[in-house]
Design an enzyme around this catalytic site. Structure first.
Site, PDB file in Angstrom:
ATOM      1  N   LYS A 165      14.142  -5.940  -5.523  1.00  0.00           N
ATOM      2  CA  LYS A 165      14.089  -7.372  -5.821  1.00  0.00           C
ATOM      3  C   LYS A 165      14.813  -7.700  -7.127  1.00  0.00           C
ATOM      4  O   LYS A 165      15.485  -8.730  -7.235  1.00  0.00           O
ATOM      5  CB  LYS A 165      12.634  -7.837  -5.908  1.00  0.00           C
ATOM      6  CG  LYS A 165      11.822  -7.578  -4.659  1.00  0.00           C
ATOM      7  CD  LYS A 165      12.414  -8.241  -3.451  1.00  0.00           C
ATOM      8  CE  LYS A 165      11.512  -8.069  -2.236  1.00  0.00           C
ATOM      9  NZ  LYS A 165      12.092  -8.715  -1.050  1.00  0.00           N
ATOM     10  N   ARG A 179       1.750  -0.538   2.295  1.00  0.00           N
ATOM     11  CA  ARG A 179       3.180  -0.460   2.627  1.00  0.00           C
ATOM     12  C   ARG A 179       3.585   0.918   3.105  1.00  0.00           C
ATOM     13  O   ARG A 179       2.963   1.924   2.767  1.00  0.00           O
ATOM     14  CB  ARG A 179       4.004  -0.779   1.366  1.00  0.00           C
ATOM     15  CG  ARG A 179       3.813  -2.211   0.848  1.00  0.00           C
ATOM     16  CD  ARG A 179       4.656  -3.162   1.628  1.00  0.00           C
ATOM     17  NE  ARG A 179       4.540  -4.545   1.190  1.00  0.00           N
ATOM     18  CZ  ARG A 179       5.554  -5.421   1.250  1.00  0.00           C
ATOM     19  NH1 ARG A 179       6.730  -5.068   1.705  1.00  0.00           N
ATOM     20  NH2 ARG A 179       5.354  -6.671   0.874  1.00  0.00           N
ATOM     21  N   HIS A 237      17.536 -13.032   0.705  1.00  0.00           N
ATOM     22  CA  HIS A 237      16.317 -12.377   1.186  1.00  0.00           C
ATOM     23  C   HIS A 237      16.316 -12.457   2.716  1.00  0.00           C
ATOM     24  O   HIS A 237      15.560 -13.236   3.299  1.00  0.00           O
ATOM     25  CB  HIS A 237      15.110 -13.110   0.585  1.00  0.00           C
ATOM     26  CG  HIS A 237      13.807 -12.395   0.739  1.00  0.00           C
ATOM     27  ND1 HIS A 237      12.596 -13.055   0.692  1.00  0.00           N
ATOM     28  CD2 HIS A 237      13.505 -11.086   0.917  1.00  0.00           C
ATOM     29  CE1 HIS A 237      11.611 -12.171   0.836  1.00  0.00           C
ATOM     30  NE2 HIS A 237      12.140 -10.978   0.972  1.00  0.00           N
ATOM     31  N   TYR A 254       4.113  -1.050  -8.571  1.00  0.00           N
ATOM     32  CA  TYR A 254       4.275  -1.646  -7.239  1.00  0.00           C
ATOM     33  C   TYR A 254       5.758  -1.855  -6.886  1.00  0.00           C
ATOM     34  O   TYR A 254       6.547  -2.301  -7.729  1.00  0.00           O
ATOM     35  CB  TYR A 254       3.527  -2.987  -7.150  1.00  0.00           C
ATOM     36  CG  TYR A 254       3.806  -3.656  -5.822  1.00  0.00           C
ATOM     37  CD1 TYR A 254       3.206  -3.176  -4.660  1.00  0.00           C
ATOM     38  CD2 TYR A 254       4.725  -4.695  -5.718  1.00  0.00           C
ATOM     39  CE1 TYR A 254       3.502  -3.742  -3.429  1.00  0.00           C
ATOM     40  CE2 TYR A 254       5.020  -5.265  -4.491  1.00  0.00           C
ATOM     41  CZ  TYR A 254       4.408  -4.776  -3.341  1.00  0.00           C
ATOM     42  OH  TYR A 254       4.717  -5.314  -2.131  1.00  0.00           O
ATOM     43  N   ASP A 304      15.404  -6.766   4.880  1.00  0.00           N
ATOM     44  CA  ASP A 304      14.889  -7.491   3.706  1.00  0.00           C
ATOM     45  C   ASP A 304      15.975  -8.173   2.868  1.00  0.00           C
ATOM     46  O   ASP A 304      15.744  -9.256   2.356  1.00  0.00           O
ATOM     47  CB  ASP A 304      14.091  -6.530   2.823  1.00  0.00           C
ATOM     48  CG  ASP A 304      13.239  -7.241   1.782  1.00  0.00           C
ATOM     49  OD1 ASP A 304      12.580  -8.240   2.138  1.00  0.00           O
ATOM     50  OD2 ASP A 304      13.237  -6.817   0.613  1.00  0.00           O
ATOM     51  N   ARG A 347       3.585  -8.008  -5.778  1.00  0.00           N
ATOM     52  CA  ARG A 347       4.434  -8.568  -6.829  1.00  0.00           C
ATOM     53  C   ARG A 347       3.622  -9.571  -7.648  1.00  0.00           C
ATOM     54  O   ARG A 347       2.769 -10.275  -7.125  1.00  0.00           O
ATOM     55  CB  ARG A 347       5.655  -9.273  -6.224  1.00  0.00           C
ATOM     56  CG  ARG A 347       6.708  -8.304  -5.698  1.00  0.00           C
ATOM     57  CD  ARG A 347       7.913  -9.033  -5.151  1.00  0.00           C
ATOM     58  NE  ARG A 347       7.596  -9.765  -3.947  1.00  0.00           N
ATOM     59  CZ  ARG A 347       7.312 -11.056  -3.883  1.00  0.00           C
ATOM     60  NH1 ARG A 347       7.368 -11.813  -4.969  1.00  0.00           N
ATOM     61  NH2 ARG A 347       7.012 -11.630  -2.746  1.00  0.00           N
ATOM     62  N   GLY A 389       7.332 -11.310   8.941  1.00  0.00           N
ATOM     63  CA  GLY A 389       7.845 -10.684  10.160  1.00  0.00           C
ATOM     64  C   GLY A 389       9.323 -10.321  10.152  1.00  0.00           C
ATOM     65  O   GLY A 389       9.909 -10.138  11.218  1.00  0.00           O
ATOM     66  N   THR A 428      10.656  -7.471   9.198  1.00  0.00           N
ATOM     67  CA  THR A 428      10.821  -6.105   9.703  1.00  0.00           C
ATOM     68  C   THR A 428      10.666  -6.095  11.230  1.00  0.00           C
ATOM     69  O   THR A 428      11.440  -5.446  11.935  1.00  0.00           O
ATOM     70  CB  THR A 428       9.809  -5.166   9.023  1.00  0.00           C
ATOM     71  OG1 THR A 428       9.973  -5.300   7.605  1.00  0.00           O
ATOM     72  CG2 THR A 428      10.043  -3.719   9.408  1.00  0.00           C
TER      73      THR A 428
HETATM   74  C1  OXD Z   1       8.648  -8.662  -0.571  1.00  0.00           C
HETATM   75  C2  OXD Z   1       9.066  -7.306  -0.169  1.00  0.00           C
HETATM   76  O1  OXD Z   1       7.625  -8.816  -1.256  1.00  0.00           O
HETATM   77  O2  OXD Z   1      10.086  -7.183   0.532  1.00  0.00           O
HETATM   78  O3  OXD Z   1       9.351  -9.613  -0.209  1.00  0.00           O
HETATM   79  O4  OXD Z   1       8.413  -6.318  -0.528  1.00  0.00           O
HETATM   80 MN    MN Z   2      11.075  -9.062   0.849  1.00  0.00          MN
END
Ligand code: OXD
Ligand code: MN
Length: 581
Positions: free
Chosen positions: A190, A351, A210, A181, A259, A53, A235, A237
């Site tokens: 997001k 990712r 978030h 991305y 997320d 990002r 962390g 996930t």
């Molecule tokens: C982040 C994502 O950047 O979840 O927070 O990809």
């Molecule tokens: Mn995120």
């Protein structure tokens, strides 16, 4: 405006997916991985400078600058569009425009929201199909309403010099150009589910956060849910897919989300949460059978890998994989790589994109239109020093203060230097679509609007010794901390007060089957008031940036903290002085 050669309206069918994949294999947007080992898995290599990002190119465009707040880059909507229109002009010439209707949240839920993304990236279409509910489900939910988020995306020329991610909350729209991305281009994530949703949530009386959502069933069979806000790549996930250690029999963990959480007051006076996404966009490096078998197993099929290394047998590899480094491979940019190469094989922010339904621990409540009732909220961050393993807020307002003062060491999920301490309130600094002073006020209002708000805790899995070793094992053993948290929510669980909040006693953390010394656990739980004096000044400076928008209750919490720290320091300071005279 974009003048595409062709327009495809996506319906979300399997046939459509196969057509797009085939085209991607021809254009090189996807590389087929070994289909025997990894059926339905493909790899994508992004442009080398389009790997994370880009917060400095992300804007919130409101009529009044004050509404975007000091936490956002701002442009007036007209000026923003004047800047973007020439970039989008003809940007899809020679390309296909895909029109992707998508639903965030389960079908039939009062939480759920519809968006339509227009994009010229097939990778984005395929990723949106995993991360959201694409096609008829969205159109059915929308019906004859026009309440959907307008998402316009083009790869443009992928140059950071012509890259912008611009949000228009007042017209429920986002325009993004110049990046493929995930966080910049999968606009349901997001942009819509956090930045625009947070704005809507403020208006409509809910919260877009978030946060991961984790279900925990205790050995007595009681079901609990916790939601946790942690900055990117800290962390979430792994915690959402926590594997209870063998030495804690009877516990079952289930995954609701990793997320994003949308939280709403329920009729029962509690806060209910759901995950608006349909897939996981996780950080690959460090994912292994050892650290997160659930995640590792779920990415063995129907997964898009981005910016990982490729082994000669057509399987991916990354730093922290269970297999040793291959003798020869191609790195994330497709260059020959071997273990003595100076660069990493996989990009640190490489990712996976994978459907939630492939997660073996997916909660049976994942699709529940009402979501799940939340018992506890965690705020966590990467902090090597000062912040103990866990402590508890005394009230919702104090908990809001703990969230508002969260700071973390930066990671590779955003461009910029890694490992630098930065403020990240509620892990939402890059994602709050309006003035954060107003956002803190909204948090306070939300707590007051439910009779039984969740209890709030601060956690830190990342405290280290002076020579940089992690003191806490993390991963599955985090359940030991969660167990204490749930005990506290039920009104027991031993704790001692400290200047910053209630901290567990040494014997309150279940250590059965875990080798950790009293000294190390004491170091993990230690609150040194002197170290917190420095934190106070930083908090004040930060709060001041919000001026009148900062709710007085946040200043009150700050003053209370300052007093408690002062009280905690004074007797210590006086020790050893001659008080006899
Ligand atoms: C982040 C994502 O950047 O979840 O927070 O990809
Ligand atoms: Mn995120």
């Amino acid at each position: 405006m974009t003048i595409p050669d062709r327009i495809v309206y996506c319906e979300g069918s399997e046939a459509e997916k196969h057509t797009i994949i085939k085209e991607c294999l021809v254009t090189g947007e996807l590389i087929e991985l070994n289909q025997k080992a990894l059926p339905g898995c493909y790899m994508h290599r992004s442009a080398p400078h389009d790997v994370a990002r880009t917060e400095h190119l992300t804007f919130v465009c409101t009529a009044r600058k004050d509404d975007a707040g000091p936490n956002n880059n701002w442009q007036a909507p007209d000026a923003a569009k004047a800047r973007l229109t020439p970039l989008f002009g003809g940007s899809m010439q020679g390309r296909t425009m895909y029109v992707v209707p998508f639903l965030m949240g389960p079908a039939g839920s009062r939480f759920s929201k519809v968006g339509v993304e227009i994009t010229d990236s097939r990778y984005v279409v395929l990723s949106m199909r995993i991360m959201t509910r694409v096609g008829q489900a969205a159109l059915d939910h929308l019906g004859t309403s026009d309440a959907f988020t307008r998402c316009l995306h083009s790869l443009g020329d992928l140059s950071p010099a012509r890259r912008f991610i611009m949000h228009f909350p007042e017209e429920n729209a986002v325009w993004s150009i110049g990046s493929g991305y995930g966080g910049n281009a999968l606009l349901g994530k997001k942009c819509m589910a956090l930045r625009l949703a947070s704005w809507l949530a403020k208006k409509e009386g809910w919260l877009a956060e978030h946060m991961l959502i984790l279900g925990l069933q205790d050995p007595q069979g009681k079901q609990h849910y916790v939601a946790g806000a942690f900055p990117s790549a800290c962390g979430k996930t792994n915690l959402a897919m926590l594997m209870p250690p063998a030495s804690m029999p009877g516990w079952t963990a289930t995954t609701v989300g990793d997320d994003i959480a949308w939280l709403r007051p329920g009729n029962d006076g509690r806060l209910w949460a759901l995950n608006p996404e349909a897939g996981f966009f996780g950080v690959v490096p460090g994912t292994s059978q050892r650290t997160n078998a659930t995640a590792f197993n779920m990415i063995q099929r129907n997964t898009i890998y981005t910016n990982v290394a490729l082994r000669p047998d057509g399987t991916p590899w990354w730093e922290g994989h269970d297999d040793p480094a291959p003798a020869h491979a191609l790195d994330w940019q497709g260059r020959p790589w071997n273990p003595s190469s100076p660069n990493k094989a996989a990009h640190p922010n490489s990712r996976f994109t994978t459907p939630a339904t492939q997660c073996a621990t997916l909660s049976p409540e994942f699709d529940n239109p009402e979501g799940v009732p939340i018992d506890a909220i965690l705020f966590g961050a990467r902090r090597q020093r000062r912040v103990p393993l866990v402590y508890e807020a005394g009230s919702w307002a104090h908990g809001t203060f703990l969230g508002a003062t969260l700071s973390s060491e930066t990671t590779a999920a955003a461009t910029g230097k890694v490992g630098v301490l930065r403020r990240d309130p509620m892990a939402m600094l890059p994602f709050c679509g309006y003035n954060m002073g107003d956002y803190f006020a909204h948090w306070l209002e939300m707590g007051a609007s439910v009779a039984k708000p969740p209890q709030i805790f601060r956690v830190n899995w990342f405290r280290t010794t002076d020579d940089g070793k992690f003191l806490w094992p993390g991963f599955g053993d985090n359940l030991r901390v969660l167990k204490w948290i749930l005990e506290r929510c039920e009104g027991h669980g031993k704790a001692v007060p400290s200047a910053i909040g209630a901290v567990p006693t040494l014997d309150a953390i279940d250590r059965k089957g875990l080798e950790i010394s009293d000294d190390d656990l004491s170091a993990l739980l230690k609150v040194d008031p002197a170290e917190w004096v420095e934190a106070l000044a930083g908090q004040e400076d930060f709060f001041r940036t919000f001026g009148e928008h900062l709710p007085p209750a946040m200043w009150d919490e700050q003053k209370h903290l300052a007093h408690r720290i002062e009280d905690a320091i004074t007797p210590h300071d006086l020790q050893g002085r001659d008080l006899g005279t």
